[in-house]
Design a protein around this motif. Structure first.
Motif, PDB file in Angstrom:
ATOM      1  N   ILE A   1      96.335 -10.543  53.587  1.00 12.61           N
ATOM      2  CA  ILE A   1      97.172  -9.947  52.528  1.00 12.61           C
ATOM      3  C   ILE A   1      96.953  -8.434  52.515  1.00 12.61           C
ATOM      4  O   ILE A   1      95.953  -7.945  53.043  1.00 12.61           O
TER       5      ILE A   1
ATOM      6  N   GLY B   1      96.800  -4.846  53.597  1.00 17.60           N
ATOM      7  CA  GLY B   1      96.735  -4.249  54.926  1.00 17.60           C
ATOM      8  C   GLY B   1      96.493  -5.274  56.024  1.00 17.60           C
ATOM      9  O   GLY B   1      96.767  -5.010  57.190  1.00 17.60           O
ATOM     10  N   SER B   2      95.994  -6.440  55.653  1.00 18.86           N
ATOM     11  CA  SER B   2      95.729  -7.477  56.652  1.00 18.86           C
ATOM     12  C   SER B   2      96.956  -8.356  56.868  1.00 18.86           C
ATOM     13  O   SER B   2      96.887  -9.362  57.575  1.00 18.86           O
TER      14      SER B   2
ATOM     15  N   SER C   1      90.920 -10.572  57.429  1.00 17.46           N
ATOM     16  CA  SER C   1      90.452 -10.027  56.144  1.00 17.46           C
ATOM     17  C   SER C   1      89.268  -9.126  56.403  1.00 17.46           C
ATOM     18  O   SER C   1      88.241  -9.579  56.919  1.00 17.46           O
ATOM     19  N   LYS C   2      89.427  -7.881  56.028  1.00 15.96           N
ATOM     20  CA  LYS C   2      88.340  -6.932  56.233  1.00 15.96           C
ATOM     21  C   LYS C   2      87.056  -7.439  55.549  1.00 15.96           C
ATOM     22  O   LYS C   2      85.996  -7.469  56.142  1.00 15.96           O
ATOM     23  N   THR C   3      87.191  -7.855  54.313  1.00 11.04           N
ATOM     24  CA  THR C   3      86.018  -8.263  53.540  1.00 11.04           C
ATOM     25  C   THR C   3      85.678  -9.737  53.730  1.00 11.04           C
ATOM     26  O   THR C   3      84.553 -10.154  53.511  1.00 11.04           O
TER      27      THR C   3
ATOM     28  N   THR D   1      88.615 -11.947  50.078  1.00 10.38           N
ATOM     29  CA  THR D   1      89.823 -11.814  49.263  1.00 10.38           C
ATOM     30  C   THR D   1      90.332 -13.194  48.844  1.00 10.38           C
ATOM     31  O   THR D   1      90.549 -14.065  49.698  1.00 10.38           O
TER      32      THR D   1
ATOM     33  N   GLN E   1     102.481   0.062  50.640  1.00  6.87           N
ATOM     34  CA  GLN E   1     101.017   0.003  50.505  1.00  6.87           C
ATOM     35  C   GLN E   1     100.381   1.288  51.019  1.00  6.87           C
ATOM     36  O   GLN E   1      99.510   1.863  50.382  1.00  6.87           O
TER      37      GLN E   1
ATOM     38  N   GLU F   1      99.106   2.779  47.605  1.00  2.20           N
ATOM     39  CA  GLU F   1      97.689   2.459  47.405  1.00  2.20           C
ATOM     40  C   GLU F   1      96.852   3.705  47.718  1.00  2.20           C
ATOM     41  O   GLU F   1      95.788   3.905  47.154  1.00  2.20           O
TER      42      GLU F   1
ATOM     43  N   VAL G   1      92.939  -1.854  42.016  1.00  2.00           N
ATOM     44  CA  VAL G   1      93.277  -3.267  42.220  1.00  2.00           C
ATOM     45  C   VAL G   1      92.173  -4.185  41.678  1.00  2.00           C
ATOM     46  O   VAL G   1      92.339  -5.400  41.622  1.00  2.00           O
TER      47      VAL G   1
HETATM   48  O1  F6P Z   1      94.653  -4.941  47.461  1.00  4.25           O
HETATM   49  C1  F6P Z   1      93.425  -4.408  47.763  1.00  4.25           C
HETATM   50  C2  F6P Z   1      93.005  -4.613  49.170  1.00  4.25           C
HETATM   51  O2  F6P Z   1      91.660  -4.323  49.232  1.00  4.25           O
HETATM   52  C3  F6P Z   1      93.793  -3.792  50.178  1.00  4.25           C
HETATM   53  O3  F6P Z   1      93.383  -2.488  50.251  1.00  4.25           O
HETATM   54  C4  F6P Z   1      93.557  -4.573  51.424  1.00  4.25           C
HETATM   55  O4  F6P Z   1      94.435  -4.205  52.437  1.00  4.25           O
HETATM   56  C5  F6P Z   1      93.767  -5.972  50.912  1.00  4.25           C
HETATM   57  O5  F6P Z   1      93.179  -5.963  49.620  1.00  4.25           O
HETATM   58  C6  F6P Z   1      93.168  -7.062  51.731  1.00  4.25           C
HETATM   59  O6  F6P Z   1      91.784  -6.960  51.854  1.00  4.25           O
HETATM   60  P1  F6P Z   1      90.993  -7.751  52.954  1.00  4.25           P
HETATM   61  O7  F6P Z   1      91.468  -7.341  54.291  1.00  4.25           O
HETATM   62  O8  F6P Z   1      89.564  -7.420  52.723  1.00  4.25           O
HETATM   63  O9  F6P Z   1      91.261  -9.227  52.734  1.00  4.25           O
END
Ligand code: F6P
Length: 584
Positions: free
Chosen positions: A198, A200-201, A251-253, A256, A395, A399, A546
């Motif tokens: 979601i 940027g991903s 997902s970067k983190t 999410t 975005q 953002e 956010v």
């Molecule tokens: O909406 C906040 C956000 O952190 C965006 O900046 C990011 O692209 C998105 O959520 C998805 O995050 P992630 O890649 O960590 O799942």
């Protein structure tokens, strides 16, 4: 006041200089590994608030004069305007003559860029300084497209080899999927790729897939599931065979909520057919910076494609987040796209501001946002393949620059990021263009077109381009009451048929929509955002806004799932709505 720590130090090499790649690497190395450069007491490091800058104040005085000028007259008075006010660089022809500006406006805007320390800020980004101050991170999406052999250091480590190692791993995997060598658990080749992510991903991958569909391998299907609404997943998978489906969990983190919910649903969906957890390794890969969470989910880290905390989510489409893009178009085209990004990066880093596309675009945006009080910008691609480009830009721009405090936390006393919106051109013409032409709002437009079509069909392309050029002309020049009456229009209808004109636009023209062209276009907007964020003195690379909604949602999920039996501590409206949603 903005502290020295917050504003970057000035490079010993000028941005406009012609350093070789080796010199640039050395300069970066010196700055990273060598002595820490001391902040120079220069104007670029100044703590002068934006509205106190001499250029800003001069622009405030200049604005009332320009507000009264009409583009019709500016063009009539200067037949060279349409030629003079253009820049052609890295394969992009940028026509900014249809803007409500004079030569003096441009001079003052360029002065504003200088006084804002834009040059040293660009250098700081490329050098890997931690310019994302609230998250204490470097901002190095430019490293994602830095050619092999160059170096950029973060905390003493050259990150360029790491970037290329991931690109190679992506290429290897993509080639296997594309050739059918990568088999699903039951031995069938992969036919469907589903990217779950979601923000940027998702927005980058889906935009790039749509934009470059012409170059994609057609016996593979691509789907993008982002919304936590179960409908998104259900519709994406309803006609697919799990045995032929590969999920990319992007997902970067890797925390999410929306993405993890969809990822778990995907795992259940796969296991429903294949019933063996060993199937996960053949049907799931992860793109993330968080190896721990990837492992916890059950994906082997050999099937993980990494990236780094110095890549912001909305700046990540050319990192491993672009894995679906690479599978679709192949490694060669993906590298051509990276080359396009890199060409624009180098242009931004080295071109003098008066011929620097992202700088000019950014400054023109400031002019309307802060002086004409325009609230929005319309992005109008005359290219069907760019249908998701405006959504992607929302975005990227909003953002990044939707911020209300400067880098040191001071409330701004001027407007920051505008609202971006748009649709492919001719469709918009039959929908919202009416308001741009004859409504009461000033909406600067970006027209984006390509000289060559990808699907030449009869006269389609000439009609398409003619429409783009006609709209920009009509917006700028309009139609006077005299012209309307000369056509014999009834007097009572004349006001309705008059076009005031004087509506500004840029025309961004490229030869053909190729992977390389897309890279240039995206980088153009990335650096335009950077230019504006620098001038507004904000952190364009965090997104704290956010967070509140995210944490409240977690709490409300618990309340909904427990039937809202306990005492609810929200406002009375939210309490009522929670209760209504627990009544089945
Ligand atoms: O909406 C906040 C956000 O952190 C965006 O900046 C990011 O692209 C998105 O959520 C998805 O995050 P992630 O890649 O960590 O799942």
């Amino acid at each position: 006041a903005v502290s020295h720590e917050i504003f970057s130090t000035v490079s010993s090499h000028s941005v406009g200089g012609t350093m070789t790649a080796k010199e640039r690497s050395l300069a970066r190395w010196e700055n990273e590994g060598g002595e820490i450069p001391q902040p120079k007491p220069s104007r670029e490091n100044s703590i002068v608030p934006l509205t106190k800058l001499a250029a800003w104040q001069a622009l405030e005085k200049h604005y009332p004069k320009v507000r009264e000028l009409h583009l019709r007259k500016l063009f009539a008075d200067d037949p060279t305007r349409g030629n003079r006010m253009t820049v052609e660089a890295v394969g992009i022809y940028f026509d900014y003559s249809k803007h409500r500006i004079t030569d003096e406006t441009i001079e003052l805007l360029l002065q504003l860029a200088e006084e804002s320390g834009l040059g040293s800020r660009i250098d700081a980004m490329f050098r890997g300084e931690k310019i994302n101050v609230t998250e204490k991170r470097a901002v190095l999406h430019v490293a994602l497209r830095t050619p092999k052999g160059e170096s950029i250091f973060v905390d003493g480590v050259d990150i360029v080899p790491e970037v290329h190692a991931v690109l190679n791993k992506m290429a290897d995997f993509s080639t296997k999927v594309r050739s059918g060598a990568w088999k699903g658990y039951t031995g069938k080749p992969i036919r469907n790729v589903i990217n779950i992510g979601i923000g940027g991903s998702d927005l980058g991958p889906v935009m790039a897939y749509e934009a470059l569909r012409h170059y994609s391998q057609r016996d593979l299907t691509f789907h993008f599931v982002s919304n936590v609404d179960g409908t998104d997943f259900a519709e994406a998978t309803r006609d697919l065979d799990a045995e032929e489906t590969l999920f990319i969990i992007a997902s970067k983190t890797f925390t999410t909520l929306e993405t993890m919910t969809n990822a778990h649903t995907a795992r259940d969906w796969v296991l429903k057919t294949m019933k063996d957890p060993a199937a996960i390794a053949r049907h799931f890969v992860a793109v993330s910076t968080n190896a721990g969470e990837v492992t916890k989910f059950g994906i082997d880290t050999t099937n993980m494609f990494g990236f780094w905390d110095w890549v912001g989510g909305r700046y990540s489409m050319d990192s491993a987040i672009g894995l679906s893009t690479m599978i679709a178009i192949g490694p060669e085209h993906f590298h051509a796209m990276l080359d396009g990004f890199h060409q624009m990066d180098e242009h931004f880093r080295t071109a003098p501001f008066e011929r620097n596309l992202p700088v000019l675009m950014g400054l023109l945006g400031i002019w309307y946002n802060n002086f004409f009080a325009a609230q929005t910008v319309a992005v109008l691609p005359y290219e069907q393949y760019l249908k998701r480009f405006p959504a992607y830009l929302q975005q990227l721009t909003m953002e990044s620059n939707g911020k209300h405090v400067t880098l040191d936390g001071t409330e701004v006393d001027y407007q920051t990021g505008p609202i971006y919106w748009g649709e492919p051109g001719t469709n918009g013409q039959h929908s919202f263009y009416q308001l741009i032409h004859q409504g009461t709002k000033l909406i600067p437009c970006d027209f984006i077109g390509f000289v060559q079509p990808l699907n030449p069909l009869g006269h389609h392309h000439d009609i398409l381009l003619a429409n783009m050029l006609a709209q920009a002309e009509a917006l700028a020049i309009g139609k006077t009451p005299q012209e309307v009456s000369a056509e014999g229009t009834l007097e009572s209808l004349a006001p309705h048929q008059t076009f005031e004109g004087n509506h500004p636009s840029s025309t961004i023209l490229l030869e053909r929509l190729t992977p390389m062209a897309l890279g240039k276009l995206v980088a153009l907007y990335e650096h335009c955002v950077f230019t504006q964020g620098t001038i507004w003195q904000i952190d364009s690379f965090d997104q704290w806004g956010v967070e509140l909604g995210k944490s409240l949602a977690k709490q409300i999920v618990t309340e909904l799932e427990s039937g809202a039996t306990g005492q609810l501590k929200h406002d009375s409206s939210t309490n009522m709505l929670i209760r209504r949603n627990t009544i089945v």
